[in-house]
Design an enzyme around this catalytic site. Structure first.
Site, PDB file in Angstrom:
ATOM      1  N   SER A   1       3.345  -2.008  10.268  1.00 32.60           N
ATOM      2  CA  SER A   1       4.801  -2.029  10.459  1.00 32.60           C
ATOM      3  C   SER A   1       5.447  -3.367  10.089  1.00 32.60           C
ATOM      4  O   SER A   1       6.384  -3.808  10.760  1.00 32.60           O
ATOM      5  CB  SER A   1       5.162  -1.636  11.891  1.00 32.60           C
ATOM      6  OG  SER A   1       4.738  -0.309  12.142  1.00 32.60           O
TER       7      SER A   1
ATOM      8  N   ASN B   1       0.867  -1.181   0.000  1.00 33.74           N
ATOM      9  CA  ASN B   1       0.000   0.000   0.000  1.00 33.74           C
ATOM     10  C   ASN B   1       0.905   1.233   0.000  1.00 33.74           C
ATOM     11  O   ASN B   1       1.501   1.565   1.017  1.00 33.74           O
ATOM     12  CB  ASN B   1      -0.883  -0.053   1.268  1.00 33.74           C
ATOM     13  CG  ASN B   1      -1.723   1.193   1.446  1.00 33.74           C
ATOM     14  OD1 ASN B   1      -1.809   2.039   0.552  1.00 33.74           O
ATOM     15  ND2 ASN B   1      -2.352   1.315   2.613  1.00 33.74           N
ATOM     16  N   TRP B   2       1.008   1.878  -1.152  1.00 38.67           N
ATOM     17  CA  TRP B   2       1.929   3.011  -1.265  1.00 38.67           C
ATOM     18  C   TRP B   2       1.383   4.275  -0.615  1.00 38.67           C
ATOM     19  O   TRP B   2       2.106   5.260  -0.485  1.00 38.67           O
ATOM     20  CB  TRP B   2       2.242   3.289  -2.742  1.00 38.67           C
ATOM     21  CG  TRP B   2       2.997   2.195  -3.428  1.00 38.67           C
ATOM     22  CD1 TRP B   2       3.384   0.989  -2.899  1.00 38.67           C
ATOM     23  CD2 TRP B   2       3.469   2.202  -4.780  1.00 38.67           C
ATOM     24  NE1 TRP B   2       4.063   0.256  -3.844  1.00 38.67           N
ATOM     25  CE2 TRP B   2       4.128   0.969  -5.001  1.00 38.67           C
ATOM     26  CE3 TRP B   2       3.397   3.125  -5.835  1.00 38.67           C
ATOM     27  CZ2 TRP B   2       4.706   0.644  -6.232  1.00 38.67           C
ATOM     28  CZ3 TRP B   2       3.968   2.790  -7.056  1.00 38.67           C
ATOM     29  CH2 TRP B   2       4.618   1.558  -7.248  1.00 38.67           C
ATOM     30  N   LYS B   3       0.105   4.262  -0.274  1.00 42.43           N
ATOM     31  CA  LYS B   3      -0.551   5.440   0.316  1.00 42.43           C
ATOM     32  C   LYS B   3      -0.332   6.664  -0.578  1.00 42.43           C
ATOM     33  O   LYS B   3      -0.232   6.512  -1.795  1.00 42.43           O
ATOM     34  CB  LYS B   3      -0.057   5.667   1.757  1.00 42.43           C
ATOM     35  CG  LYS B   3      -0.163   4.374   2.583  1.00 42.43           C
ATOM     36  CD  LYS B   3      -0.028   4.561   4.059  1.00 42.43           C
ATOM     37  CE  LYS B   3      -0.178   3.225   4.759  1.00 42.43           C
ATOM     38  NZ  LYS B   3      -0.127   3.314   6.190  1.00 42.43           N
TER      39      LYS B   3
ATOM     40  N   GLU C   1      -5.413  -4.980  10.715  1.00 45.67           N
ATOM     41  CA  GLU C   1      -4.406  -3.936  10.892  1.00 45.67           C
ATOM     42  C   GLU C   1      -4.678  -3.171  12.189  1.00 45.67           C
ATOM     43  O   GLU C   1      -5.473  -2.223  12.199  1.00 45.67           O
ATOM     44  CB  GLU C   1      -4.470  -2.953   9.717  1.00 45.67           C
ATOM     45  CG  GLU C   1      -4.172  -3.580   8.378  1.00 45.67           C
ATOM     46  CD  GLU C   1      -3.548  -2.568   7.427  1.00 45.67           C
ATOM     47  OE1 GLU C   1      -2.443  -2.826   6.959  1.00 45.67           O
ATOM     48  OE2 GLU C   1      -4.149  -1.512   7.192  1.00 45.67           O
TER      49      GLU C   1
ATOM     50  N   HIS D   1      -9.618   1.184   4.943  1.00 47.19           N
ATOM     51  CA  HIS D   1      -8.333   1.356   5.628  1.00 47.19           C
ATOM     52  C   HIS D   1      -8.542   2.297   6.822  1.00 47.19           C
ATOM     53  O   HIS D   1      -9.318   3.248   6.744  1.00 47.19           O
ATOM     54  CB  HIS D   1      -7.286   1.925   4.663  1.00 47.19           C
ATOM     55  CG  HIS D   1      -5.910   1.895   5.242  1.00 47.19           C
ATOM     56  ND1 HIS D   1      -5.484   2.829   6.150  1.00 47.19           N
ATOM     57  CD2 HIS D   1      -4.882   1.020   5.077  1.00 47.19           C
ATOM     58  CE1 HIS D   1      -4.240   2.525   6.516  1.00 47.19           C
ATOM     59  NE2 HIS D   1      -3.855   1.433   5.871  1.00 47.19           N
TER      60      HIS D   1
ATOM     61  N   GLU E   1      -6.876   4.647   7.935  1.00 41.12           N
ATOM     62  CA  GLU E   1      -6.637   6.075   7.661  1.00 41.12           C
ATOM     63  C   GLU E   1      -7.862   6.697   7.001  1.00 41.12           C
ATOM     64  O   GLU E   1      -8.154   7.880   7.204  1.00 41.12           O
ATOM     65  CB  GLU E   1      -5.373   6.237   6.788  1.00 41.12           C
ATOM     66  CG  GLU E   1      -4.119   6.013   7.631  1.00 41.12           C
ATOM     67  CD  GLU E   1      -2.923   5.474   6.868  1.00 41.12           C
ATOM     68  OE1 GLU E   1      -2.918   5.504   5.623  1.00 41.12           O
ATOM     69  OE2 GLU E   1      -1.982   4.992   7.533  1.00 41.12           O
TER      70      GLU E   1
ATOM     71  N   GLY F   1       2.862  -1.203   4.261  1.00 39.21           N
ATOM     72  CA  GLY F   1       2.862   0.220   3.909  1.00 39.21           C
ATOM     73  C   GLY F   1       4.269   0.686   3.611  1.00 39.21           C
ATOM     74  O   GLY F   1       4.820   0.453   2.535  1.00 39.21           O
ATOM     75  N   GLY F   2       4.881   1.338   4.593  1.00 41.99           N
ATOM     76  CA  GLY F   2       6.200   1.949   4.429  1.00 41.99           C
ATOM     77  C   GLY F   2       7.229   1.076   3.719  1.00 41.99           C
ATOM     78  O   GLY F   2       7.916   1.526   2.795  1.00 41.99           O
TER      79      GLY F   2
ATOM     80  N   GLY G   1       2.352   2.352  10.770  1.00 39.80           N
ATOM     81  CA  GLY G   1       3.287   3.461  10.584  1.00 39.80           C
ATOM     82  C   GLY G   1       3.979   3.902  11.867  1.00 39.80           C
ATOM     83  O   GLY G   1       4.610   4.947  11.917  1.00 39.80           O
TER      84      GLY G   1
HETATM   85  P1  PGA Z   1       2.773   0.363   7.597  1.00 39.22           P
HETATM   86  O1  PGA Z   1       1.308   0.523   6.959  1.00 39.22           O
HETATM   87  O2  PGA Z   1       3.352  -0.922   7.068  1.00 39.22           O
HETATM   88  O3  PGA Z   1       3.535   1.558   7.114  1.00 39.22           O
HETATM   89  O4  PGA Z   1       2.605   0.332   9.073  1.00 39.22           O
HETATM   90  C1  PGA Z   1       0.463  -0.575   6.788  1.00 39.22           C
HETATM   91  C2  PGA Z   1      -0.862  -0.127   6.238  1.00 39.22           C
HETATM   92  O5  PGA Z   1      -1.336   0.939   6.627  1.00 39.22           O
HETATM   93  O6  PGA Z   1      -1.479  -0.792   5.386  1.00 39.22           O
END
Ligand code: PGA
Length: 252
Positions: free
Chosen positions: A214, A9-11, A168, A96, A98, A235-236, A174
Site C-alpha cells: 500500500s 508491480n503491475w500484477k 512486504e 511474492h 501472492e 502495486g496498485g 492491497g
Molecule cells: P500494493 O501491492 O502496493 O497494491 O499493496 C504491493 C505488492 O504486492 O508488491
C-alpha cells in the site's frame, strides 16, 4: 551509498494495449524523474516484449513478476529465465506473497528460482513478509528471518550482492493498510542483521531493501526517508503514471 530503487508491480493488470499506454505516459513523465532513483516496471509476461521495446532510449528498466527455475523443458504454462533474458528483462520478482499464497510457492522453490535467476544474470527482487496472524502472535521477525535464511541457502557472497529484498507485510498488500514507517524500518534493519549473520556486515550494508504494501503518494515520503529502506515495491499505485512518478520523485 545505496541507491534508491522504485519498482512497479503491475500484477495481472493491463493487456498489451493498456501496458503500452501506461508505458508511454511514464516515458513522458520520466524526463522529470529523479536521476538518483532506479525505476523498474514489471508488467505481465505477455506485455514484456512490447513494453521493453517502448522503453528503448529511457532509463526505466524492466522486470518480470515470476519465472520457473528450470531453463527449459516439459513445464506447461511456465516461463524460463532464458526466455526473460532474450526479451531484455533485467529484474525478476521472486516469492511474492501472492505466489506463495495462491500458487504454492515455497521457500524451497524460492531458493531454486533465486539461484537460477542469478545463474542467468537476472537480478532477483526477493519478497518476504509475515501474515497479520504472525505479527499478532509476535513471530513476525522469526518468520521473516526463516524466509531470508532459506531463500539465501547456498547462494554465494558475490551473487548475494546482486539481490534486492522487498519487505512486504502480507496484511499491508492491497489492503490500504501500511506498516508504520517505524515498523517498516525496524524490519528492514532486522533483515540487514539476518543477512549479516548469514554472510557478513559489509554485504548487509550494501544490499538494497525495499518496502512494499500500500505505498502511495501520501505515505511514500515518510516510508522512503527511513534509514534502512532503500525504495519501494509499488502495486496498485504503479498503475497510475502520475502517482507512480510522484512516488519516484518523492524526495525532489
Ligand atoms: P500494493 O501491492 O502496493 O497494491 O499493496 C504491493 C505488492 O504486492 O508488491
Amino acid at each position: 551509498m545505496r541507491k534508491i530503487l522504485v519498482a512497479g508491480n503491475w500484477k495481472m493488470n493491463n493487456d498489451v494495449e493498456a501496458s503500452l499506454k501506461l508505458t508511454e505516459n511514464l516515458k513522458e513523465l520520466s524526463k522529470e524523474f529523479d536521476q538518483n532513483v532506479d525505476v523498474i516496471i514489471c508488467p505481465p509476461f505477455v506485455s514484456l516484449y512490447s513494453v521493453k521495446q517502448a522503453l528503448n532510449g529511457t532509463s526505466i528498466k524492466i522486470g518480470a513478476q515470476n519465472m520457473h527455475f528450470e531453463d527449459r523443458g516439459a513445464y506447461t504454462g511456465e516461463i524460463s529465465p532464458l526466455m526473460l533474458k532474450e526479451l531484455g528483462v533485467e529484474y525478476v520478482i521472486i516469492g511474492h506473497s501472492e505466489r506463495r499464497q495462491y500458487f504454492n510457492e515455497t521457500d524451497e522453490t524460492v531458493n531454486k528460482k533465486l539461484k537460477s535467476a542469478l545463474k542467468y544474470g537476472l537480478k532477483p527482487i526477493l519478497c518476504v513478509g509475515e501474515t497479520l496472524e504472525q505479527r499478532e502472535s509476535g513471530i513476525e521477525k522469526q518468520t521473516v528471518k526463516n524466509q531470508i535464511v532459506k531463500a539465501f541457502e547456498d547462494i554465494d557472497l558475490s551473487d548475494a550482492e546482486k539481490m534486492v529484498v522487498a519487505y512486504e507485510p502480507i496484511w499491508a498488500i492491497g489492503t490500504g493498510k501500511t506498516a508504520t514507517s517505524q515498523q517498516a524500518n525496524d524490519m528492514a534493519a532486522f533483515i540487514r542483521l539476518a543477512i549479516a549473520d548469514t554472510y557478513d556486515r559489509e554485504l548487509s550494508e550494501k544490499i538494497t531493501i525495499l518496502y512494499g504494501g500500500s505505498v502511495k503518494l501520501d505515505n511514500a515520503n515518510e516510508i522512503l526517508s527511513q534509514s534502512d529502506i532503500d525504495g519501494a515495491l509499488v502495486g496498485g499505485a504503479s498503475l497510475k503514471a502520475v502517482e507512480f512518478s510522484e512516488i519516484i520523485n518523492y524526495s525532489k
